[in-house]
Design a protein around this motif. Structure first.
Motif, mmCIF file in Angstrom:
data_model
loop_
_atom_site.group_PDB
_atom_site.id
_atom_site.type_symbol
_atom_site.label_atom_id
_atom_site.label_comp_id
_atom_site.label_asym_id
_atom_site.label_seq_id
_atom_site.Cartn_x
_atom_site.Cartn_y
_atom_site.Cartn_z
ATOM 1 N N LEU A 23 -32.784 15.704 53.813
ATOM 2 C CA LEU A 23 -32.041 14.955 54.837
ATOM 3 C C LEU A 23 -31.197 15.906 55.678
ATOM 4 O O LEU A 23 -31.148 15.798 56.901
ATOM 5 N N ARG A 24 -30.561 16.853 55.017
ATOM 6 C CA ARG A 24 -29.756 17.846 55.741
ATOM 7 C C ARG A 24 -30.641 18.666 56.680
ATOM 8 O O ARG A 24 -30.275 18.915 57.824
ATOM 9 N N GLN A 25 -31.819 19.064 56.211
ATOM 10 C CA GLN A 25 -32.752 19.804 57.063
ATOM 11 C C GLN A 25 -33.179 18.950 58.259
ATOM 12 O O GLN A 25 -33.316 19.460 59.376
ATOM 13 N N GLU A 26 -33.384 17.663 58.027
ATOM 14 C CA GLU A 26 -33.758 16.745 59.109
ATOM 15 C C GLU A 26 -32.639 16.674 60.149
ATOM 16 O O GLU A 26 -32.901 16.688 61.354
ATOM 17 N N ALA A 27 -31.404 16.613 59.688
ATOM 18 C CA ALA A 27 -30.262 16.574 60.613
ATOM 19 C C ALA A 27 -30.207 17.854 61.439
ATOM 20 O O ALA A 27 -29.953 17.808 62.643
ATOM 21 N N GLU A 28 -30.466 18.988 60.805
ATOM 22 C CA GLU A 28 -30.470 20.253 61.532
ATOM 23 C C GLU A 28 -31.652 20.321 62.495
ATOM 24 O O GLU A 28 -31.505 20.755 63.640
ATOM 25 N N ARG A 29 -32.827 19.892 62.048
ATOM 26 C CA ARG A 29 -34.029 19.916 62.886
ATOM 27 C C ARG A 29 -33.855 19.043 64.124
ATOM 28 O O ARG A 29 -34.244 19.412 65.222
ATOM 29 N N LYS A 30 -33.249 17.878 63.927
ATOM 30 C CA LYS A 30 -33.032 16.948 65.034
ATOM 31 C C LYS A 30 -31.789 17.306 65.846
ATOM 32 O O LYS A 30 -31.463 16.626 66.804
ATOM 33 N N ARG A 31 -31.068 18.362 65.419
ATOM 34 C CA ARG A 31 -29.852 18.810 66.108
ATOM 35 C C ARG A 31 -28.835 17.669 66.246
ATOM 36 O O ARG A 31 -28.214 17.471 67.286
ATOM 37 N N VAL A 32 -28.705 16.921 65.160
ATOM 38 C CA VAL A 32 -27.839 15.740 65.162
ATOM 39 C C VAL A 32 -26.387 16.046 65.542
ATOM 40 O O VAL A 32 -25.801 15.315 66.344
ATOM 41 N N PRO A 33 -25.779 17.125 65.041
ATOM 42 C CA PRO A 33 -24.385 17.378 65.432
ATOM 43 C C PRO A 33 -24.219 17.652 66.920
ATOM 44 O O PRO A 33 -23.125 17.567 67.452
ATOM 45 N N PHE A 34 -25.320 17.957 67.595
ATOM 46 C CA PHE A 34 -25.282 18.253 69.021
ATOM 47 C C PHE A 34 -25.029 17.006 69.854
ATOM 48 O O PHE A 34 -24.442 17.073 70.913
ATOM 49 N N TRP A 35 -25.469 15.849 69.381
ATOM 50 C CA TRP A 35 -25.319 14.637 70.194
ATOM 51 C C TRP A 35 -24.615 13.490 69.484
ATOM 52 O O TRP A 35 -24.598 12.376 69.976
ATOM 53 N N THR A 36 -24.014 13.772 68.337
ATOM 54 C CA THR A 36 -23.184 12.758 67.686
ATOM 55 C C THR A 36 -22.118 13.445 66.846
ATOM 56 O O THR A 36 -22.113 14.665 66.722
ATOM 57 N N ASP A 37 -21.247 12.670 66.245
ATOM 58 C CA ASP A 37 -20.099 13.223 65.524
ATOM 59 C C ASP A 37 -20.363 13.433 64.033
ATOM 60 O O ASP A 37 -19.460 13.334 63.226
ATOM 61 N N ILE A 38 -21.595 13.747 63.664
ATOM 62 C CA ILE A 38 -21.943 13.903 62.249
ATOM 63 C C ILE A 38 -21.945 15.380 61.872
ATOM 64 O O ILE A 38 -22.753 16.149 62.391
ATOM 65 N N PRO A 39 -21.071 15.791 60.951
ATOM 66 C CA PRO A 39 -21.183 17.153 60.415
ATOM 67 C C PRO A 39 -22.310 17.175 59.382
ATOM 68 O O PRO A 39 -22.344 16.352 58.463
ATOM 69 N N VAL A 40 -23.254 18.093 59.547
ATOM 70 C CA VAL A 40 -24.436 18.131 58.687
ATOM 71 C C VAL A 40 -24.049 18.219 57.215
ATOM 72 O O VAL A 40 -24.675 17.590 56.355
ATOM 73 N N GLY A 41 -23.008 18.953 56.898
ATOM 74 C CA GLY A 41 -22.592 19.105 55.509
ATOM 75 C C GLY A 41 -22.089 17.819 54.868
ATOM 76 O O GLY A 41 -21.964 17.734 53.649
ATOM 77 N N ALA A 42 -21.805 16.808 55.666
ATOM 78 C CA ALA A 42 -21.257 15.556 55.136
ATOM 79 C C ALA A 42 -22.337 14.609 54.607
ATOM 80 O O ALA A 42 -22.005 13.573 54.026
ATOM 81 N N VAL A 43 -23.610 14.942 54.777
ATOM 82 C CA VAL A 43 -24.655 13.985 54.392
ATOM 83 C C VAL A 43 -24.694 13.748 52.889
ATOM 84 O O VAL A 43 -24.966 12.629 52.456
ATOM 85 N N TYR A 44 -24.400 14.755 52.087
ATOM 86 C CA TYR A 44 -24.473 14.575 50.629
ATOM 87 C C TYR A 44 -23.471 13.535 50.130
ATOM 88 O O TYR A 44 -23.827 12.617 49.405
ATOM 89 N N GLY A 45 -22.225 13.693 50.531
ATOM 90 C CA GLY A 45 -21.201 12.742 50.113
ATOM 91 C C GLY A 45 -21.484 11.343 50.634
ATOM 92 O O GLY A 45 -21.304 10.352 49.927
ATOM 93 N N ALA A 46 -21.940 11.260 51.885
ATOM 94 C CA ALA A 46 -22.254 9.957 52.470
ATOM 95 C C ALA A 46 -23.436 9.312 51.742
ATOM 96 O O ALA A 46 -23.435 8.095 51.515
ATOM 97 N N MET A 47 -24.430 10.104 51.358
ATOM 98 C CA MET A 47 -25.562 9.557 50.585
ATOM 99 C C MET A 47 -25.074 8.952 49.271
ATOM 100 O O MET A 47 -25.507 7.865 48.887
ATOM 101 N N ASN A 48 -24.184 9.655 48.605
ATOM 102 C CA ASN A 48 -23.646 9.147 47.337
ATOM 103 C C ASN A 48 -22.908 7.834 47.542
ATOM 104 O O ASN A 48 -23.037 6.907 46.740
ATOM 105 N N ARG A 49 -22.121 7.748 48.619
ATOM 106 C CA ARG A 49 -21.407 6.501 48.903
ATOM 107 C C ARG A 49 -22.384 5.361 49.188
ATOM 108 O O ARG A 49 -22.198 4.233 48.718
ATOM 109 N N LEU A 50 -23.440 5.649 49.939
ATOM 110 C CA LEU A 50 -24.428 4.623 50.256
ATOM 111 C C LEU A 50 -25.163 4.170 48.995
ATOM 112 O O LEU A 50 -25.486 2.985 48.848
ATOM 113 N N ALA A 51 -25.401 5.087 48.074
ATOM 114 C CA ALA A 51 -26.036 4.720 46.805
ATOM 115 C C ALA A 51 -25.094 3.848 45.973
ATOM 116 O O ALA A 51 -25.515 2.843 45.383
ATOM 117 N N THR A 52 -23.814 4.207 45.947
ATOM 118 C CA THR A 52 -22.822 3.415 45.218
ATOM 119 C C THR A 52 -22.738 1.998 45.778
ATOM 120 O O THR A 52 -22.553 1.037 45.031
#
Length: 191
Positions: A23-52
Motif C-alpha cells: 500500500l505504501r508503494q502504491e501511494a508512492e507510485r501514485k504520488r499521493v502526497p503530491f496531490w493530497t494531505d496524506i503522508p505516505v508513512g502514515a498508512v500503516y497506523g491508519a490501516m491498523n485503525r481501519l482494521a480495528t
C-alpha cells in the motif's frame, strides 16, 4: 472527510488484498502526497485503525524470499459501505479552512507597519517560487499520472495561482491599507 481513509479503502477495493508495504508503494507510485494531505508513512497506523474499526480484515499472510512474513488485509463489506460515503463526501463537501495570515493581517502592530511591505513582498516571492516548484513537479509527474490525478494536481496549482494574484493585489494596495491603519476611516456600528 478523511483523505487517508479514502485512499486506503479505495486502494483495497481497487487492488484487492495486500500488505502495508505494498500500500505504501502504491501511494508512492501514485504520488499521493503530491496531490493530497496524506503522508505516505502514515498508512500503516491508519490501516491498523481501519482494521480495528472492522473496515479492513486480515486476509492471510505472505512471504517473499527471505523477507519477513507480512500480514495481508482486505476490505470488508462495511469498509465498502464507508468507502461509498467517503467517495461521495469527497466530491460534494466543500472544505474551507481559514488562513492565519488573514487574522495576522487584521492584527498588524501599528508600530511595525513599516515592516509590512517587506514582509508581504517576501511572502509573495516565496509563494511565486513555490508555485514554480509545483509546476516543475507537475511536469515531471505527468507521464505517471492519469487524467483524474492531473486534474487534482492542477486544482492545487490553480489555488496557488490565486494566492499569488491575491498577494500581488495586496502589495499594490499597501499604501491604502497602511494609511487606514494609521488613520482609520470611520466604521459603522453594528445594530
Amino acid at each position: 472527510m478523511s483523505s487517508i481513509r479514502l485512499f486506503i479503502l479505495s486502494s483495497f477495493a481497487d487492488l484487492g488484498p495486500m500488505h502495508g508495504h505494498r500500500l505504501r508503494q502504491e501511494a508512492e507510485r501514485k504520488r499521493v502526497p503530491f496531490w493530497t494531505d496524506i503522508p505516505v508513512g502514515a498508512v500503516y497506523g491508519a490501516m491498523n485503525r481501519l482494521a480495528t474499526e472492522g473496515l479492513l480484515r486480515e486476509a492471510g499472510r505472505e512471504q517473499e524470499g527471505n523477507r519477513p512474513t507480512r500480514q495481508l488485509y482486505e476490505i470488508t463489506d462495511e469498509g465498502r459501505r464507508v468507502l461509498t460515503d467517503l467517495r461521495r463526501d469527497g466530491l460534494t463537501e466543500i472544505w474551507f479552512k481559514y488562513d492565519p495570515f488573514d487574522l495576522a493581517l487584521t492584527r498588524t502592530d501599528p508600530a511595525k507597519l513599516d515592516e509590512l511591505p517587506t514582509l508581504l513582498a517576501d511572502r509573495l516571492a516565496r509563494m511565486k517560487a513555490l508555485l514554480e516548484e509545483r509546476r516543475g513537479m507537475i511536469e515531471q509527474a505527468m507521464p505517471f499520472i492519469g487524467v483524474a490525478e492531473e486534474w487534482a494536481v492542477r486544482h492545487t496549482e490553480r489555488r496557488m495561482e490565486a494566492e499569488v494574484e491575491y498577494l500581488a493585489d495586496l502589495v499594490a494596495a499597501l499604501p491604502d491599507l497602511i494609511a487606514d491603519e494609521l488613520n482609520p476611516r470611520p466604521r459603522k456600528e453594528k445594530p
